[in-house]
Design an enzyme around this catalytic site. Sequence first.
Site, PDB file in Angstrom:
ATOM      1  N   HIS A  69      31.220  11.947  37.408  1.00 17.60           N
ATOM      2  CA  HIS A  69      30.786  10.912  38.344  1.00 17.60           C
ATOM      3  C   HIS A  69      31.440   9.590  37.960  1.00 17.60           C
ATOM      4  CE1 HIS A  69      27.488   9.493  35.551  1.00 17.60           C
ATOM      5  NE2 HIS A  69      27.705  10.689  35.096  1.00 17.60           N
ATOM      6  N   MET A  70      30.934   8.506  38.521  1.00 16.76           N
ATOM      7  CA  MET A  70      31.671   7.251  38.404  1.00 16.76           C
ATOM      8  C   MET A  70      31.778   6.694  36.981  1.00 16.76           C
ATOM      9  SD  MET A  70      31.277   3.995  40.879  1.00 16.76           S
ATOM     10  CE  MET A  70      31.374   4.905  42.373  1.00 16.76           C
TER      11      MET A  70
END
Lengths: 159, 105
Positions: free
Chosen positions: B18-19
């Site tokens: 994810h980010m």
Amino acid sequence: MKFADFITTGAIRAKLDATTKEAAIEELVGALLEAGEIDADQRDDIIASIMKREELGSTGIGRGVAVPHTKHPSVEKLVGTVGVSEEGVDFDSLDGERVQLFFLLISPPERPGDHLRALENISRQLRDETFCRFLKQSSKAEDIQQLLAEADDNQFVSG
Amino acid sequence: MSESLTRTVTVRDPLGLHMRPADLLVRTAGRYASQITIGKNGEMVDCKSILSLLTLGADHGCELSLEAAGPDAADALDRIEQLFESGFDDREAEQVEGVRPSADH
């Protein structure tokens, strides 16, 4: 996953009033509240939780785009909206650029895969500079909605 | 130009790439002069661009090919592999943010 699967049309906002990071997040969470996607009594907690995530590192990923997000137990499915700021907002972005285009996401904690798919969709579509530019130039929510629909229809990317 | 080196890494973060881990990966890769790419099924993307990394949508358990070409390619792959092995935990984040690169573990 397509934009239509997680972007609430009624919560899309062109011409954001916000000039700060917190105000932009408040405006977009407020838009989701008005559209009936979140509960009024969860509003403040959701905003606080998105701001807390920003403290770990800005979600301004460059190219004038930010994806503020959080996991929150009050939502049953991934909800999101899009906002455009004409002037741009200082968002402590990774590349230092002001942010004009926001994708705000709230996801149920037990569905991390959906969040990942939404990020994948957003980033794949934004690789197309025309799509990115058209979104930033949108002055009406209907125009943004139209662009998202065209992107869902694969009119901007081939793969 | 040196030849490119390759390695396979596995996403151990339960939430996938994810980010936050992607951000950490970009910061780490950015410290090396080598050209570094990562991907799966033949689709390789720039490891120094967060937007590119997010397009992979790499879930927990996903195996990714890592490729580096340049003067510090071997070091870069070692460091990035270490990041994946550690599951991108916060201690790693501090080390990357830190002034001097540490090798104390």
